[in-house]
Design a protein around this motif. Structure first.
Motif, PDB file in Angstrom:
ATOM      1  N   ALA A 104       0.814  -1.294   0.041  1.00  9.83           N
ATOM      2  CA  ALA A 104      -0.011  -0.013   0.119  1.00  9.83           C
ATOM      3  C   ALA A 104       0.853   1.323   0.077  1.00  9.83           C
ATOM      4  O   ALA A 104       0.532   2.245  -0.680  1.00  9.83           O
ATOM      5  CB  ALA A 104      -0.954  -0.039   1.153  1.00  9.83           C
ATOM      6  N   LEU A 105       1.843   1.142   0.558  1.00  8.22           N
ATOM      7  CA  LEU A 105       2.866   2.277   0.841  1.00  8.22           C
ATOM      8  C   LEU A 105       3.467   2.496  -0.473  1.00  8.22           C
ATOM      9  O   LEU A 105       3.505   3.792  -1.114  1.00  8.22           O
ATOM     10  CB  LEU A 105       3.965   1.904   1.648  1.00  8.22           C
ATOM     11  CG  LEU A 105       5.126   3.362   2.058  1.00  8.22           C
ATOM     12  CD1 LEU A 105       4.356   4.569   2.212  1.00  8.22           C
ATOM     13  CD2 LEU A 105       6.159   2.711   2.920  1.00  8.22           C
ATOM     14  N   PHE A 106       3.678   1.591  -1.327  1.00  8.21           N
ATOM     15  CA  PHE A 106       4.326   1.605  -2.844  1.00  8.21           C
ATOM     16  C   PHE A 106       3.540   2.165  -3.662  1.00  8.21           C
ATOM     17  O   PHE A 106       3.794   3.274  -4.386  1.00  8.21           O
ATOM     18  CB  PHE A 106       4.689   0.166  -3.282  1.00  8.21           C
ATOM     19  CG  PHE A 106       4.988   0.062  -4.724  1.00  8.21           C
ATOM     20  CD1 PHE A 106       6.223   0.545  -5.238  1.00  8.21           C
ATOM     21  CD2 PHE A 106       3.929   0.014  -5.709  1.00  8.21           C
ATOM     22  CE1 PHE A 106       6.674   0.566  -6.622  1.00  8.21           C
ATOM     23  CE2 PHE A 106       4.429   0.062  -7.065  1.00  8.21           C
ATOM     24  CZ  PHE A 106       5.714   0.491  -7.581  1.00  8.21           C
ATOM     25  N   HIS A 107       2.184   2.126  -3.691  1.00  6.21           N
ATOM     26  CA  HIS A 107       1.130   2.525  -4.407  1.00  6.21           C
ATOM     27  C   HIS A 107       0.891   4.087  -4.008  1.00  6.21           C
ATOM     28  O   HIS A 107       0.467   4.879  -4.520  1.00  6.21           O
ATOM     29  CB  HIS A 107      -0.327   1.953  -4.387  1.00  6.21           C
ATOM     30  CG  HIS A 107      -0.010   0.570  -5.010  1.00  6.21           C
ATOM     31  ND1 HIS A 107       0.037  -0.586  -4.454  1.00  6.21           N
ATOM     32  CD2 HIS A 107      -0.164   0.111  -6.254  1.00  6.21           C
ATOM     33  CE1 HIS A 107       0.189  -1.698  -5.099  1.00  6.21           C
ATOM     34  NE2 HIS A 107       0.134  -1.073  -6.343  1.00  6.21           N
ATOM     35  N   GLY A 108       1.067   4.186  -2.400  1.00  2.13           N
ATOM     36  CA  GLY A 108       0.888   5.726  -2.326  1.00  2.13           C
ATOM     37  C   GLY A 108       2.214   6.646  -2.499  1.00  2.13           C
ATOM     38  O   GLY A 108       1.589   7.727  -2.798  1.00  2.13           O
ATOM     39  N   LEU A 109       3.211   6.021  -2.679  1.00  2.00           N
ATOM     40  CA  LEU A 109       4.427   6.959  -3.036  1.00  2.00           C
ATOM     41  C   LEU A 109       4.314   7.044  -4.676  1.00  2.00           C
ATOM     42  O   LEU A 109       4.836   8.173  -4.930  1.00  2.00           O
ATOM     43  CB  LEU A 109       5.703   6.199  -2.730  1.00  2.00           C
ATOM     44  CG  LEU A 109       6.093   6.067  -1.364  1.00  2.00           C
ATOM     45  CD1 LEU A 109       7.165   4.924  -1.264  1.00  2.00           C
ATOM     46  CD2 LEU A 109       6.257   7.274  -0.583  1.00  2.00           C
ATOM     47  N   ILE A 110       3.840   6.150  -5.276  1.00  2.00           N
ATOM     48  CA  ILE A 110       3.641   6.606  -6.724  1.00  2.00           C
ATOM     49  C   ILE A 110       2.583   7.697  -6.885  1.00  2.00           C
ATOM     50  O   ILE A 110       2.759   8.520  -7.755  1.00  2.00           O
ATOM     51  CB  ILE A 110       2.925   5.141  -7.583  1.00  2.00           C
ATOM     52  CG1 ILE A 110       4.220   4.144  -7.554  1.00  2.00           C
ATOM     53  CG2 ILE A 110       2.733   5.501  -8.916  1.00  2.00           C
ATOM     54  CD1 ILE A 110       5.377   4.564  -8.147  1.00  2.00           C
TER      55      ILE A 110
END
Length: 249
Positions: A104-110
């Motif tokens: 979820a953090l990866f998609h948030g950073l994107i």
């Protein structure tokens, strides 16, 4: 495992991981059209506010909610979807919620990169306070991890949790200051909005990303303290109940 989780989600699709960029853009376009064009919503009273201004303010709130909701919506199926780890392998099951939060953090950073690009494209200033954004999001990540541990365990014993969590996260989207400012509510209802755990983080992300203000450090410290308590309780619950996972599965 987080990398495998992210790559596996787009495996077999033509555009692959590019969907992680396209999904937030499509949602941003739809919500911006509905609220700023159809309903003619404005964030403030300024006559100079453009649809682009409304879009980036809206998107900042959507990123925070999306990070929170993605991890929680996946939590009820984390153990159920990895029954082989429970039954046949000596495996640290407590890292499965960490993997979900990491994805979820990866998609948030994107999404944050997309928001930053949108700010530059619209000709808005990119303030140095954008560098503080990870510190603002840290308490929310810890809070989310604690809830994910708790819900992942509860989902093993109560299968209805998966449906309930999806409803709750949707309700939280509309009970958070994502589409409208807190000031738009009557004063007697504003404390209820502030009780939403997403409200404070959404407001602080906007302060550092869009308006270039220093965050509320005492408020973040208090939020971090509560988040650590929630994470500790969630982890303790998970470890206490994991003994029955194999029997239930």
């Amino acid at each position: 495992m987080t990398k495998r989780d992210v790559i596996g989600r787009y495996k077999g699709s033509v555009m692959g991981i590019l969907w992680s960029f396209l999904n937030p853009l499509f949602m941003l376009a739809v919500y911006t059209f509905v609220f700023s064009v159809v309903f003619k919503a404005r964030w403030g009273n300024s006559a100079t506010e453009s649809k682009g201004d409304f879009a980036i303010i809206l998107f900042a709130g959507m990123i925070v909610h999306g990070l929170f909701a993605e991890a929680l919506n996946r939590a009820p199926g984390l153990i159920l979807g990895n029954a082989n780890y429970v039954k046949k392998v000596i495996f640290p099951l407590e890292i499965l919620p960490i993997v979900a939060v990491g994805a979820a953090l990866f998609h948030g950073l994107i999404s944050l990169l997309v928001l930053t690009a949108a700010i530059l494209v619209l000709g808005k200033p990119l303030h140095w306070t954008v560098l503080i954004t990870p510190l603002v999001l840290l308490p929310l990540l810890i809070f989310t991890l604690g809830l994910t541990w708790f819900i992942a365990s509860l989902g093993v014993y109560l299968r209805d949790v998966g449906q309930t969590v999806g409803i709750i996260t949707t309700i939280m989207l509309f009970l958070s200051p994502v589409f409208f400012p807190i000031s738009a509510l009557p004063e007697n209802m504003q404390p209820m909005m502030m009780a939403n755990p997403l409200t404070f983080i959404i407001e602080q992300v906007r302060q550092v990303l869009i308006w270039g203000n220093i965050p509320d450090w005492p408020g973040l410290a208090f939020y971090l303290l509560i988040s650590c308590l929630v994470a500790w309780l969630g982890y303790a619950w998970f470890q206490k109940t994991r003994r029955g996972f194999a029997d239930v599965l």
